[in-house]
Design a protein around this motif. Structure first.
Motif, short mmCIF file in Angstrom:
data_model
loop_
_atom_site.label_atom_id
_atom_site.label_comp_id
_atom_site.label_asym_id
_atom_site.label_seq_id
_atom_site.Cartn_x
_atom_site.Cartn_y
_atom_site.Cartn_z
N UNK A 284 -43.50 -62.90 -27.03
CA UNK A 284 -43.68 -61.67 -26.25
C UNK A 284 -42.87 -60.54 -26.87
N UNK A 285 -43.54 -59.43 -27.11
CA UNK A 285 -42.85 -58.21 -27.53
C UNK A 285 -42.84 -57.28 -26.32
N UNK A 286 -41.66 -56.82 -25.94
CA UNK A 286 -41.54 -55.95 -24.77
C UNK A 286 -40.89 -54.63 -25.16
N UNK A 287 -41.19 -53.61 -24.35
CA UNK A 287 -40.62 -52.27 -24.53
C UNK A 287 -40.90 -51.69 -25.92
N UNK A 288 -42.14 -51.91 -26.38
CA UNK A 288 -42.56 -51.35 -27.67
C UNK A 288 -43.02 -49.91 -27.49
N UNK A 289 -43.09 -49.21 -28.60
CA UNK A 289 -43.50 -47.81 -28.58
C UNK A 289 -44.99 -47.66 -28.31
N UNK A 290 -45.78 -48.63 -28.80
CA UNK A 290 -47.24 -48.59 -28.63
C UNK A 290 -47.76 -50.02 -28.57
N UNK A 339 -33.16 -60.50 -28.60
CA UNK A 339 -34.07 -61.64 -28.70
C UNK A 339 -33.63 -62.72 -27.70
N UNK A 340 -34.59 -63.29 -27.02
CA UNK A 340 -34.34 -64.35 -26.03
C UNK A 340 -35.22 -65.56 -26.36
N UNK A 341 -34.76 -66.75 -26.00
CA UNK A 341 -35.59 -67.95 -25.94
C UNK A 341 -35.70 -68.37 -24.48
N UNK A 342 -36.91 -68.83 -24.10
CA UNK A 342 -37.14 -69.21 -22.71
C UNK A 342 -38.08 -70.39 -22.63
N UNK A 343 -37.83 -71.29 -21.68
CA UNK A 343 -38.73 -72.40 -21.38
C UNK A 343 -38.39 -72.88 -19.98
N UNK A 344 -38.97 -74.01 -19.59
CA UNK A 344 -38.65 -74.58 -18.28
C UNK A 344 -37.16 -74.91 -18.16
N UNK A 345 -36.51 -75.08 -19.30
CA UNK A 345 -35.09 -75.44 -19.30
C UNK A 345 -34.17 -74.23 -19.12
N UNK A 352 -28.34 -59.61 -29.46
CA UNK A 352 -28.19 -58.34 -28.75
C UNK A 352 -27.90 -57.24 -29.77
N UNK A 353 -28.77 -56.22 -29.75
CA UNK A 353 -28.63 -55.11 -30.70
C UNK A 353 -28.53 -55.60 -32.15
N UNK A 354 -29.41 -56.56 -32.47
CA UNK A 354 -29.53 -57.03 -33.85
C UNK A 354 -28.48 -58.01 -34.31
N UNK A 355 -27.58 -58.44 -33.42
CA UNK A 355 -26.52 -59.36 -33.80
C UNK A 355 -26.48 -60.55 -32.83
N UNK A 356 -26.00 -61.69 -33.33
CA UNK A 356 -25.94 -62.90 -32.51
C UNK A 356 -24.99 -62.73 -31.34
N UNK A 357 -25.41 -63.25 -30.19
CA UNK A 357 -24.52 -63.33 -29.04
C UNK A 357 -23.68 -64.60 -29.14
N UNK A 377 -38.86 -60.62 -27.76
CA UNK A 377 -38.16 -59.61 -28.55
C UNK A 377 -38.30 -58.26 -27.86
N UNK A 378 -37.17 -57.69 -27.50
CA UNK A 378 -37.12 -56.38 -26.84
C UNK A 378 -36.73 -55.35 -27.89
#
Length: 406
Positions: A284-290, A339-345, A352-357, A377-378
């Motif tokens: 999923x790409x979110x908050x894109x310009x177009x 960037x996020x990862x998501x699943x049932x878990x 965050x802002x291009x760097x690892x959390x 990816x936001x």
């Protein structure tokens, strides 16, 4: 709108069947769908310059015929790269089906899937048609047998149906598809057959299908190969007796919503059943310009072999995702990307802002070990979104395709 049991035979007036015609060893390999009344039809087809004979037959039939009555499909031989003989065989398939069902030749759509370059065994095809016609079944079992018969390297049959209301009338739409390998987002890259009892004009039917393909079947990829046989056919027989849809009104958008539900379900089933796959990979790409930017980024990530391999290894290697975004040609600021990862878990922000959390590798691995995994990816540039679907890349994929003709 509600999901109901069944597939292509769920709508009123449709019958189907699948059986063994002897094209493949010990597997069902021919299917037929028939409407008791004439249908308006729409189709979308492969963008590959090398087009299989059935693609050409169906495209011409839909464009030149006001109505169609039936679809006949074989599995095992693609009837692609077969020259004039292949086109003649399409006509023979249509003629045999028309004779068996007492309809016109140009009211029959044909489809084939399987090995490219081989000629159809017409003796077996013709016999299969003669066996299919008298056994057509309006029950859900008939549709299920047809869904099984169109499979190649698929591990499961893929079918779905929904019920909804238009103009006070109960309407139904149901579909089935096959697809597991040679899947890439460049049209729909599979065979899909969708039936509905909605009363709708031919022009509006095509408008609905072509518009929705872009956000469903055109957003899946397994291996980056666009097939020669890609076809999605949509038939409407009008037996729901709703007020005919002839313009983009409220009824039209209700139909589009139901069609989208069918298409998205089937598209995700194909992606999740990719050859050798162990997981459905959603991007999923979110908050894109177009919307265009979002689509480009989503497709680039979902088709990245290195990212797909990382998903298989349950490895939160987010650098591969950011890298795939970077070579996508879409313009964005890498230093603003989350960037996020998501699943049932669960859900985990890893960038965050291009760097690892400071994320937990163990938690990330747990999330990535599910059979459905999402990467988000936001890009923080607007309010547009896009979603693409694919699968992980496994050792089994190579094994399947190394032995495909064996």
């Amino acid at each position: 709108m509600k999901k109901i049991k069944g597939g292509v035979t769920a709508p009123k007036g449709f019958a189907a069947m699948g059986l063994k015609a002897g094209i493949k060893k010990d597997k069902k390999d021919m299917a037929m769908i028939y409407s008791s009344t004439p249908c308006v039809a729409a189709g979308t087809f492969t963008t590959n310059q090398v087009k299989a004979a059935p693609v050409i037959w169906d495209r011409d039939t839909i464009y030149t015929s006001d109505y169609v009555h039936a679809v006949v499909c074989n599995s095992g031989v693609a009837n692609a790269c077969t020259g004039k003989i292949g086109m003649d065989y399409c006509e023979q398939m249509a003629e045999a089906t028309a004779k068996a069902l007492d309809i016109e030749k140009r009211q029959v759509l044909v489809a084939s899937t399987g090995v490219i370059g081989a000629q159809l065994p017409m003796d077996k095809i013709t016999k299969g048609i003669q066996l299919l016609a008298p056994t057509l079944d309006e029950s859900l079992d008939g549709g299920h047998l047809a869904a099984e018969a169109i499979m190649t390297t698929d591990t499961i049959p893929k079918e779905i149906a929904f019920e909804f209301e238009i103009g006070g009338k109960t309407c139904t739409i149901g579909g089935m598809c096959k697809g597991s390998g040679m899947i890439h987002p460049n049209m729909c890259t599979m065979l899909g057959f969708i039936m509905t009892d909605v009363k709708i004009s031919k022009s509006m039917l095509y408008e609905a299908l072509s518009g929705d393909i872009k956000d469903t079947f055109n957003m899946i990829s397994v291996d980056g190969d666009t097939s020669t046989n890609d076809t999605v056919l949509l038939l409407a027989n009008g037996l729901a007796d709703n007020p005919e849809i002839t313009e983009k009104n409220e009824d039209y958008y209700k139909f589009v919503e139901a069609l989208h539900a069918v298409n998205e379900f089937l598209a995700k089933k194909i992606a999740g059943d990719g050859e050798g796959a162990t997981a459905l990979f959603e991007v999923k790409i979110v908050n894109a310009e177009s919307k265009e930017q979002a689509v480009t980024l989503a497709k680039s990530i979902v088709t990245s072999s290195l990212t797909k391999a990382a998903i298989y290894g349950h490895d939160a290697n987010w650098g591969r995702i950011l890298c795939a975004m970077g070579y996508s040609t879409a313009k964005f600021d890498p230093e603003k990307v989350d960037i996020y990862f998501e699943s049932k878990a669960g859900k985990l922000k890893i960038v965050e802002n291009g760097m690892a959390t400071d994320y937990s590798e163990a938690k990330a691995t747990k999330i990535l070990s599910e059979n459905e995994v999402t990467a988000i990816a936001d890009v923080k540039m607007g309010d547009c979104t896009a979603t693409a679907w694919g699968c992980d890349l496994t050792h089994e994929y190579v094994s399947i395709n190394a032995d495909y003709r064996s």
